[in-house]
Design a protein around this motif. Structure first.
Motif, PDB file in Angstrom:
ATOM      1  N   ALA A   2       0.834  -1.198   0.000  1.00  0.00           N
ATOM      2  CA  ALA A   2       0.000   0.000   0.000  1.00  0.00           C
ATOM      3  C   ALA A   2       0.873   1.254   0.000  1.00  0.00           C
ATOM      4  O   ALA A   2       1.908   1.303   0.634  1.00  0.00           O
ATOM      5  CB  ALA A   2      -0.901   0.009   1.228  1.00  0.00           C
ATOM      6  N   GLN A   3       0.405   2.251  -0.755  1.00  0.00           N
ATOM      7  CA  GLN A   3       1.133   3.511  -0.793  1.00  0.00           C
ATOM      8  C   GLN A   3       0.820   4.323   0.453  1.00  0.00           C
ATOM      9  O   GLN A   3      -0.258   4.245   1.010  1.00  0.00           O
ATOM     10  CB  GLN A   3       0.701   4.308  -2.031  1.00  0.00           C
ATOM     11  CG  GLN A   3       1.069   3.643  -3.341  1.00  0.00           C
ATOM     12  CD  GLN A   3       0.496   4.418  -4.506  1.00  0.00           C
ATOM     13  OE1 GLN A   3      -0.537   5.048  -4.397  1.00  0.00           O
ATOM     14  NE2 GLN A   3       1.174   4.373  -5.620  1.00  0.00           N
ATOM     15  N   GLU A   4       1.789   5.115   0.874  1.00  0.00           N
ATOM     16  CA  GLU A   4       1.554   6.000   2.008  1.00  0.00           C
ATOM     17  C   GLU A   4       0.722   7.189   1.545  1.00  0.00           C
ATOM     18  O   GLU A   4       0.990   7.773   0.496  1.00  0.00           O
ATOM     19  CB  GLU A   4       2.879   6.481   2.593  1.00  0.00           C
ATOM     20  CG  GLU A   4       3.684   5.386   3.273  1.00  0.00           C
ATOM     21  CD  GLU A   4       4.982   5.918   3.830  1.00  0.00           C
ATOM     22  OE1 GLU A   4       5.151   5.895   5.051  1.00  0.00           O
ATOM     23  OE2 GLU A   4       5.806   6.355   3.022  1.00  0.00           O
ATOM     24  N   GLU A   5      -0.283   7.525   2.310  1.00  0.00           N
ATOM     25  CA  GLU A   5      -1.160   8.632   1.948  1.00  0.00           C
ATOM     26  C   GLU A   5      -0.502   9.973   2.224  1.00  0.00           C
ATOM     27  O   GLU A   5       0.073  10.189   3.287  1.00  0.00           O
ATOM     28  CB  GLU A   5      -2.475   8.541   2.722  1.00  0.00           C
ATOM     29  CG  GLU A   5      -3.385   7.418   2.276  1.00  0.00           C
ATOM     30  CD  GLU A   5      -3.873   7.612   0.854  1.00  0.00           C
ATOM     31  OE1 GLU A   5      -4.043   8.756   0.422  1.00  0.00           O
ATOM     32  OE2 GLU A   5      -4.056   6.587   0.167  1.00  0.00           O
ATOM     33  N   ILE A   6      -0.591  10.870   1.259  1.00  0.00           N
ATOM     34  CA  ILE A   6      -0.109  12.228   1.456  1.00  0.00           C
ATOM     35  C   ILE A   6      -1.201  12.975   2.206  1.00  0.00           C
ATOM     36  O   ILE A   6      -2.245  13.295   1.641  1.00  0.00           O
ATOM     37  CB  ILE A   6       0.195  12.918   0.114  1.00  0.00           C
ATOM     38  CG1 ILE A   6       1.265  12.146  -0.643  1.00  0.00           C
ATOM     39  CG2 ILE A   6       0.638  14.355   0.346  1.00  0.00           C
ATOM     40  CD1 ILE A   6       1.560  12.690  -2.019  1.00  0.00           C
ATOM     41  N   LYS A  42       7.707  14.549   3.741  1.00  0.00           N
ATOM     42  CA  LYS A  42       7.020  13.965   2.581  1.00  0.00           C
ATOM     43  C   LYS A  42       5.517  14.177   2.657  1.00  0.00           C
ATOM     44  O   LYS A  42       4.808  13.930   1.679  1.00  0.00           O
ATOM     45  CB  LYS A  42       7.318  12.466   2.496  1.00  0.00           C
ATOM     46  CG  LYS A  42       8.750  12.136   2.107  1.00  0.00           C
ATOM     47  CD  LYS A  42       8.979  10.640   2.152  1.00  0.00           C
ATOM     48  CE  LYS A  42      10.421  10.289   1.819  1.00  0.00           C
ATOM     49  NZ  LYS A  42      10.674   8.822   1.957  1.00  0.00           N
ATOM     50  N   GLY A  43       5.033  14.575   3.839  1.00  0.00           N
ATOM     51  CA  GLY A  43       3.607  14.818   4.003  1.00  0.00           C
ATOM     52  C   GLY A  43       2.798  13.595   4.353  1.00  0.00           C
ATOM     53  O   GLY A  43       1.570  13.626   4.314  1.00  0.00           O
ATOM     54  N   VAL A  44       3.471  12.495   4.705  1.00  0.00           N
ATOM     55  CA  VAL A  44       2.735  11.257   4.972  1.00  0.00           C
ATOM     56  C   VAL A  44       2.590  10.996   6.471  1.00  0.00           C
ATOM     57  O   VAL A  44       2.094   9.948   6.875  1.00  0.00           O
ATOM     58  CB  VAL A  44       3.410  10.038   4.301  1.00  0.00           C
ATOM     59  CG1 VAL A  44       3.453  10.223   2.793  1.00  0.00           C
ATOM     60  CG2 VAL A  44       4.829   9.818   4.838  1.00  0.00           C
ATOM     61  N   ARG A  45       3.031  11.943   7.285  1.00  0.00           N
ATOM     62  CA  ARG A  45       2.844  11.831   8.732  1.00  0.00           C
ATOM     63  C   ARG A  45       2.248  13.123   9.257  1.00  0.00           C
ATOM     64  O   ARG A  45       2.652  14.212   8.870  1.00  0.00           O
ATOM     65  CB  ARG A  45       4.175  11.552   9.433  1.00  0.00           C
ATOM     66  CG  ARG A  45       4.066  11.637  10.956  1.00  0.00           C
ATOM     67  CD  ARG A  45       5.289  11.158  11.660  1.00  0.00           C
ATOM     68  NE  ARG A  45       5.223  11.502  13.084  1.00  0.00           N
ATOM     69  CZ  ARG A  45       5.860  10.848  14.034  1.00  0.00           C
ATOM     70  NH1 ARG A  45       6.605   9.819  13.730  1.00  0.00           N
ATOM     71  NH2 ARG A  45       5.761  11.222  15.290  1.00  0.00           N
ATOM     72  N   ARG A  46       1.286  12.982  10.146  1.00  0.00           N
ATOM     73  CA  ARG A  46       0.634  14.155  10.718  1.00  0.00           C
ATOM     74  C   ARG A  46       1.529  14.833  11.749  1.00  0.00           C
ATOM     75  O   ARG A  46       2.408  14.215  12.328  1.00  0.00           O
ATOM     76  CB  ARG A  46      -0.684  13.756  11.386  1.00  0.00           C
ATOM     77  CG  ARG A  46      -1.740  13.261  10.414  1.00  0.00           C
ATOM     78  CD  ARG A  46      -2.983  12.825  11.175  1.00  0.00           C
ATOM     79  NE  ARG A  46      -3.976  12.256  10.287  1.00  0.00           N
ATOM     80  CZ  ARG A  46      -4.926  12.946   9.676  1.00  0.00           C
ATOM     81  NH1 ARG A  46      -5.011  14.244   9.873  1.00  0.00           N
ATOM     82  NH2 ARG A  46      -5.788  12.368   8.886  1.00  0.00           N
TER      83      ARG A  46
END
Length: 335
Positions: A2-6, A42-46
């Motif tokens: 699964a791709q990491e969500e931006i 990368k924008g994939v972590r809050r």
């Protein structure tokens, strides 16, 4: 895989590089792992509010600088990636599955929060599945079906029937239309896109409500007054959300030392001043001061002369100050 969500596209990497700072240094100073900082950039972590403010302080940037603007390179990259994922998800049937799941939920009268809880998922994960923006794993299918009192086969049959009847087309179209925009605080498009804008806009708004800009710092015998939100501090609870409040660091010697150097004076732009008040007195019209201007300010005691004219009095030395703007001091915080 699964791709990491931006979920939070941002300018952190660009600002860090512009400052000549290595990722390892940012991670160390922010008390985060290197992996965490990499994912944040990368924008994939809050980010929570505390982390966001800490990173702003470390990078020496404004809160608003973190959020991407339409003209930023990362904005177009993010939009391209989201569009690519939309196409991928549509081709793989995830959008149909998500729209069908939403229709079943609506038919059962469940809220999205209830459905997420019954499926054993976080609200964020469940929402992404409904809008077709997250892959569904094999071990998640059965809990999703059970959350609506269905078995797996029946759930898929219902979704297939809804698709064939055309009932899902409207929902799928809505999802497509919402793929807009970039994360710009205050931009009317922010908050309507489900791929991070809502999260980012809320994060910015919530953080900004708890902050007060520091407009003045000691400079010689006065206070250098600069109307900029580059330096901000956490507001006392009673002042949270008041947009008319700003802070200055007092010139302690000028005040006779009765206020410690490590203090903040909070002034209210909209509060009327009266004799006996303490105020921030500025030698320029506050409304015409731009972010590039530097005015001069003093902390004064508000007095009234025989003709009823209001003026400021500096206690040490005894000096009459007549400024163009005077804002009432509403609180003093001594560290």
């Amino acid at each position: 895989m699964a791709q990491e969500e931006i979920i939070f596209p941002n300018n952190i990497r660009n600002i860090r590089l512009a400052n000549g700072m290595k990722m390892t240094e940012l991670a160390r100073r922010a008390n985060l792992s290197l992996s965490a900082v990499s994912k944040i950039e990368k924008g994939v972590r809050r980010l929570n509010q505390k982390q966001l403010l800490n990173i702003c302080n470390i990078l020496g940037c404004k809160l608003s600088d973190i959020f991407i603007k339409e003209s930023d390179d990362v904005a177009s990259q993010w939009q391209d990636e989201i569009k690519r994922r939309l196409n991928d998800n549509e081709n793989s049937g995830l959008k149909i599955f998500g729209s069908g799941l939403r229709k079943i939920r609506q038919q059962t009268g469940k809220t999205i929060a209830q459905a997420a809880k019954d499926a054993g998922m976080t609200l964020s994960v469940y929402h992404k599945i409904e809008v077709g923006q997250r892959e569904v794993y094999q071990n998640e299918i059965e809990p999703l079906a059970k959350s609506f009192a269905l078995n797996v086969e029946t759930m898929f049959d219902k979704i297939a029937a809804l698709y064939k009847s055309g009932e899902l087309n409207k929902q799928i179209s809505k999802v497509k239309e919402r793929v807009k925009s970039v994360l710009v605080p205050g931009n009317p498009l922010s908050g309507i896109d489900m791929h991070g804008s809502l999260y980012g806009a809320k994060l910015y708004d919530n953080a900004r409500k708890k902050l007060v800009p520091v407009f003045g710092t000691p400079a010689g015998k006065a206070i250098a007054f600069k109307k900029s939100d580059k330096t901000m501090i956490v507001a006392p609870v009673s002042l949270e959300g008041h947009k008319s409040i700003y802070a200055v660091v007092p010139n302690s010697k000028r005040l006779g030392g009765f206020i410690p150097e490590k203090s903040y004076i909070f002034a209210d732009i909209d509060a009327a001043v009266a004799p006996g008040d303490m105020a921030v007195c500025i030698d320029a019209d506050f409304n015409t001061i731009t972010e590039d201007d530097t005015a001069t300010a003093q902390i004064v005691s508000v007095r009234q002369d025989a003709k009823g004219k209001i003026y400021g009095q500096v206690s040490s030395p005894d000096e009459k100050i007549i400024g163009k703007s005077m804002h009432k001091v509403v609180m003093i915080i001594m560290e």
